[in-house]
Design an enzyme around this catalytic site. Structure first.
Site, PDB file in Angstrom:
ATOM      1  N   HIS A 188       0.862  -1.184   0.000  1.00  9.12           N
ATOM      2  CA  HIS A 188       0.000   0.000   0.000  1.00  9.12           C
ATOM      3  C   HIS A 188       0.896   1.230   0.000  1.00  9.12           C
ATOM      4  CE1 HIS A 188      -3.786  -2.037   1.935  1.00  9.12           C
ATOM      5  NE2 HIS A 188      -3.233  -2.791   0.998  1.00  9.12           N
ATOM      6  N   GLU A 190       0.983   3.851   1.799  1.00  5.47           N
ATOM      7  CA  GLU A 190       1.465   4.241   3.125  1.00  5.47           C
ATOM      8  C   GLU A 190       2.647   3.386   3.571  1.00  5.47           C
ATOM      9  OE1 GLU A 190      -3.161   4.343   3.497  1.00  5.47           O
ATOM     10  OE2 GLU A 190      -1.646   3.319   2.281  1.00  5.47           O
TER      11      GLU A 190
END
Length: 150
Positions: free
Chosen positions: A53, A55
């Site tokens: 992801h 992040e």
């Protein structure tokens, strides 16, 4: 900061790039002392990695660049409310502030779903600010998934 260096604008640019690669259009930027440390968009399909992801990718890169597992004093900007996995990574990295665009009613882990930062087992909770670039983030996601259903 101007629009080209505004962290949320950079995160949105990463989300657009992720969409162009066929990834779910989410982008993230990590900043320390006003300087951009790392930027990324989702790469789960490209890397065959469910943890890739945006992040997680910016956190990993920033830890390498700063040579530290803790990102104390850093701020994370992301286009969509982080999922529970990403919220946990934000907590473990000791990120100071989290800014995100659109809420994720279905898969969010911050203000929706598990609400990770409010759990008694959460050792560090960042300051959380939502709604930054919300309209563009939502529109990009809706457009992406609408095209997938055609």
């Amino acid at each position: 900061m101007n629009q080209k260096t505004d962290p949320m604008s950079l995160a949105l640019a990463q989300a657009h790039a992720a969409a162009a690669r066929g990834e779910v259009p989410i982008g993230a930027v990590l900043v320390k002392d006003g300087a951009v440390i790392s930027v990324a968009g989702n790469r789960t399909r490209e890397l065959n990695d469910p943890t890739a992801h945006a992040e997680i990718l910016v956190i990993r890169e920033a830890c390498q660049i700063l040579a530290d597992e803790r990102l104390t004093g850093c701020d994370l900007f992301v286009t969509l409310e982080p999922c529970t996995m990403c919220a946990a990574a934000v907590s473990f990295a000791r990120i100071r502030r989290l800014y995100y665009g659109a809420q994720d009613i279905k898969g969010g882990g911050v203000e929706n779903g598990a609400r990770f930062f409010t759990q008694p087992t959460c050792h560090h909770a960042p300051e959380v600010y939502s709604g930054f670039g919300e309209a563009e983030s939502e529109a990009l996601l809706k457009e992406f998934f609408k095209a997938k259903r055609l």
